[in-house]
Design an enzyme around this catalytic site. Structure first.
Site, mmCIF file in Angstrom:
data_model
loop_
_atom_site.group_PDB
_atom_site.id
_atom_site.type_symbol
_atom_site.label_atom_id
_atom_site.label_comp_id
_atom_site.label_asym_id
_atom_site.label_seq_id
_atom_site.Cartn_x
_atom_site.Cartn_y
_atom_site.Cartn_z
ATOM 1 N N CYS A 212 64.551 31.051 39.873
ATOM 2 C CA CYS A 212 65.118 31.578 38.621
ATOM 3 C C CYS A 212 66.356 32.425 38.918
ATOM 4 C CB CYS A 212 64.070 32.394 37.873
ATOM 5 S SG CYS A 212 64.696 33.111 36.343
ATOM 6 N N CYS A 215 66.750 35.445 36.650
ATOM 7 C CA CYS A 215 65.878 36.575 37.008
ATOM 8 C C CYS A 215 66.384 37.272 38.263
ATOM 9 C CB CYS A 215 64.450 36.106 37.306
ATOM 10 S SG CYS A 215 63.761 34.890 36.202
ATOM 11 N N ASP A 216 66.701 36.508 39.285
ATOM 12 C CA ASP A 216 66.899 37.092 40.613
ATOM 13 C C ASP A 216 68.349 37.099 41.114
ATOM 14 O OD1 ASP A 216 64.165 37.493 40.753
ATOM 15 O OD2 ASP A 216 63.795 35.512 41.608
#
Ligand code: NDP
Length: 430
Positions: A212, A215-216
């Site tokens: 992701c 997300c990261d």
């Protein structure tokens, strides 16, 4: 009377460890079973925990249990942002929802709380100006759902029968019968299954390996570094393009010489000077150490030649798999398996069954959009139980009695097939 039971559950509580010193005792943080007020549910919960966590003990234990049936108006499947938001809304509406969530299972990528439980910093969830850890956010969601009286049951649902209402859900000896069902079972990222990919401590997952970018990607570990994205579809193009905001260079490794991605996404990626493509190649191993994280990948070309390619991060972007296996043959899905819902509501093709979050969303897949559709599903379920019409995917509207209002709103089709005009009856003037 409750103390020994609570102590019993507490003894089995689970600690989820996350990277960078973050750690959460999930069950105790969530008062997991303590808030369950009904004895039947509590015994089911305990039994399910026995079944799932202690299978050898559980086998003998379940045989002695007699089959049980729970009756509810609203059952929610899944405890990510969509499921818990649906729980908050339906609980506040006094519908006494029962939320069933899957037990922790690393291989199946399930954990109470959903995908955010494996995310670290969440910087884009509105309301948290300094960001929040994914698991902390989910604890807050759950506390809020508990505050209004949501019941929680940890169980694997093995089978569902949506052929008639009330719907039936089966989990071992337990049958849950419900007037409405909100499906929020989410989606799981697909993984390659190669060495080095598994989650820490077995592999480097969470320590330089991610599925992701949103997300990261912004994390310090990936900033100004050379990164690898694996895949050739829209997700890979989107992830690679997004990562160029932070990375010094992004290499897209694709197993063929043509992308599957849509033309517009391809063009965007080709035009991006920071993106380079490595064609006809497969990543067969992710290399690195617990201390340094990812240091490289082993690439195999179409002639079977291997080489080491240095990189600081690997984003696996080979697609997502909606968790809809349970509903195959009963609910309408697209070719990938995402549940089909009405454009104007969360209604599925079966009146009274609603879907929210990633299980019905292949496009946005964000915590906030999942929470939004969770709210919609709750309101749809509430309307349905209130005998109000809910919009269906075909454009018609349906009530709990089975009346269908045609898409043009000119007629109402009764459950027996008879049609009556949908006209406002004006009161006779004096
Ligand atoms: P896709 O199935 O479209 O693409 C997956 C990619 O991963 C393919 O290129 C495939 O290769 C590759 N792949 C699959 N398995 C492996 C493997 N084992 N080893 C190496 N490579 C592998 O998935 P996406 O997630 O990209 O897209 C899913 C859907 O979601 C699509 O309909 C897409 O349009 C949509 N989507 C839309 C977005 C948007 O509109 N913004 C963003 C993201 C997705 P191969 O091509 O050889 O099969």
């Amino acid at each position: 009377m409750w103390e020994p039971l609570i102590g019993c559950v507490g003894a089995f509580s689970l600690t989820i460890k996350l990277g960078a010193g973050s750690r959460i005792d999930y069950f105790s943080a969530c008062s997991y079973t303590i808030r369950i007020t009904e004895k039947a549910i509590l015994s089911c919960t305990l039994r399910t925990i026995f079944i799932t966590k202690f299978s050898t003990l559980g086998k003998g234990f379940t045989k002695q249990m007699s089959p049980q049936t729970l009756h509810r108006d609203v059952v929610i499947l899944g405890s990510g942002p969509a499921g818990l938001t649906a729980a908050i809304y339906t609980a506040r509406a006094n519908l006494k929802p029962l939320l069933i969530d899957a037990p922790v299972d690393a291989a199946k990528q399930t954990a109470p709380g959903g995908q955010l439980m494996i995310t670290t910093d969440v910087e884009n969830y509105p309301g948290f100006s300094e960001g929040i850890q994914g698991p902390d956010l989910m604890v807050e969601f759950r506390k809020q759902a508990e505050r209004f009286g949501t019941e929680f049951l940890e169980a694997w649902v093995d089978e569902v029968d949506l052929s008639e209402r009330p719907f039936k859900l089966y989990s071992g000896d337990l049958t849950v019968v419900t007037q409405t069902l909100i499906i929020a079972t989410g989606a799981s990222a697909k993984w390659l299954g190669i060495p080095g990919e598994a989650k820490v401590p077995e592999g480097l997952g969470g320590n330089g390996v991610s599925a992701c970018a949103t997300c990261d990607g912004p994390l310090p570990a990936f900033r100004n570094r050379s990164l690898v994205v694996i895949g050739g579809g829209d997700t890979a193009m989107e992830e690679a393009t997004f990562l160029t905001r932070y990375a010094s260079r992004v290499y897209v490794v694709h197993r063929r010489d043509k992308l599957r991605a849509s033309k517009i996404m391809q063009d965007k990626a080709f035009a991006n000077e920071k993106i380079e493509f490595i064609w006809n190649s497969a990543v067969t191993e992710i290399l690195g150490t617990p201390e340094d994280g990812v240091t490289g990948v082993r690439l195999r070309d179409q002639n079977g030649h291997d080489r080491i390619f240095p990189t600081s991060g690997v984003f696996v972007a080979i697609g997502h798999k909606p968790n809809t296996e349970l509903f195959k043959g009963q609910l309408d899905m697209d070719e990938v398996g995402y549940l089909k819902t009405s454009g104007h509501s969360t209604a599925t093709n079966i009146p009274g069954v609603f879907a929210a979050g990633d299980v019905q969303d292949s496009v946005y897949r964000q915590a906030v959009s999942a929470a939004g559709t969770g709210c919609m599903a709750a309101i749809d379920a509430e309307r349905f139980l209130d005998h109000l019409p809910v919009a269906m995917p075909g454009g018609d509207e349906v009530t709990i009695e089975g009346e269908h209002i045609t898409p043009d709103h000119t007629a109402i089709i009764e459950p027996d097939g008879s049609m009556i005009p949908n006209k406002v009856e004006l009161a006779a003037e004096d």
